[in-house]
Scaffold this motif. Structure first.
Motif, PDB file in Angstrom:
ATOM      1  N   SER A  96       3.303   2.918  -9.517  1.00 36.73           N
ATOM      2  CA  SER A  96       3.082   2.020 -10.654  1.00 36.73           C
ATOM      3  C   SER A  96       4.340   1.320 -11.133  1.00 36.73           C
ATOM      4  N   VAL A 101       0.865  -1.177   0.000  1.00 42.04           N
ATOM      5  CA  VAL A 101       0.000   0.000   0.000  1.00 42.04           C
ATOM      6  C   VAL A 101       0.904   1.231   0.000  1.00 42.04           C
ATOM      7  N   ALA A 151      -0.799   8.231  -6.386  1.00 42.74           N
ATOM      8  CA  ALA A 151      -0.210   6.932  -6.747  1.00 42.74           C
ATOM      9  C   ALA A 151       0.252   7.019  -8.202  1.00 42.74           C
ATOM     10  N   SER A 159       4.530  -1.442  -7.590  1.00 43.66           N
ATOM     11  CA  SER A 159       3.709  -2.454  -8.278  1.00 43.66           C
ATOM     12  C   SER A 159       4.518  -3.439  -9.104  1.00 43.66           C
ATOM     13  N   HIS A 210      -2.552  -2.884  -3.336  1.00 44.05           N
ATOM     14  CA  HIS A 210      -3.650  -1.952  -3.062  1.00 44.05           C
ATOM     15  C   HIS A 210      -3.112  -0.576  -3.452  1.00 44.05           C
ATOM     16  N   GLU A 247      -3.537   2.902  -4.407  1.00 48.19           N
ATOM     17  CA  GLU A 247      -4.450   4.042  -4.364  1.00 48.19           C
ATOM     18  C   GLU A 247      -3.706   5.177  -3.675  1.00 48.19           C
ATOM     19  N   GLU A 297      -6.945  10.000  -2.942  1.00 44.23           N
ATOM     20  CA  GLU A 297      -8.186   9.382  -3.393  1.00 44.23           C
ATOM     21  C   GLU A 297      -9.062   8.911  -2.228  1.00 44.23           C
ATOM     22  N   VAL A 298      -8.533   8.943  -1.037  1.00 47.82           N
ATOM     23  CA  VAL A 298      -9.246   8.449   0.139  1.00 47.82           C
ATOM     24  C   VAL A 298     -10.140   9.567   0.683  1.00 47.82           C
TER      25      VAL A 298
END
Length: 94
Positions: A50, A39, A45, A54, A71, A73, A77-78
């Protein structure tokens, strides 16, 4: 850091600094972890999430035998984080 807050199963690593990825891996091996959920603690992100997280981190962890879940994000975005920013702007906080 997370351990001191009562989260012994959470490990933090930075891409350019301390604690390092290797530090987190060493801690996870010591506790005999088998599954990792990556995370990013990044507002957006983007490239680091990425590519570095990732792809590179996921691949390295899988090569070490960990099961890896992503995860990805950005914190921006939260909804709860967005609310914090809006509240600070309303209060005139810096």
């Amino acid at each position: 850091m997370m351990h001191a807050q009562g989260h012994p199963n959470c490990h933090v690593a930075t891409i350019e600094g301390y604690p390092t990825f290797d530090t987190a891996v060493r801690e996870m091996k010591q506790m005999k972890a088998r599954k990792v959920i990556l995370v990013p603690l990044l507002f957006v992100a983007g490239d680091h999430a990425s590519n570095d997280i990732s792809v590179e981190w996921k691949q390295q962890l899988e090569e070490l035998g960990f099961s890896v879940e992503l995860h990805i994000e950005g914190l921006g975005e939260v909804p709860e984080i967005q609310d914090l920013y809006v509240q600070k702007m309303k209060n005139g906080s810096k």
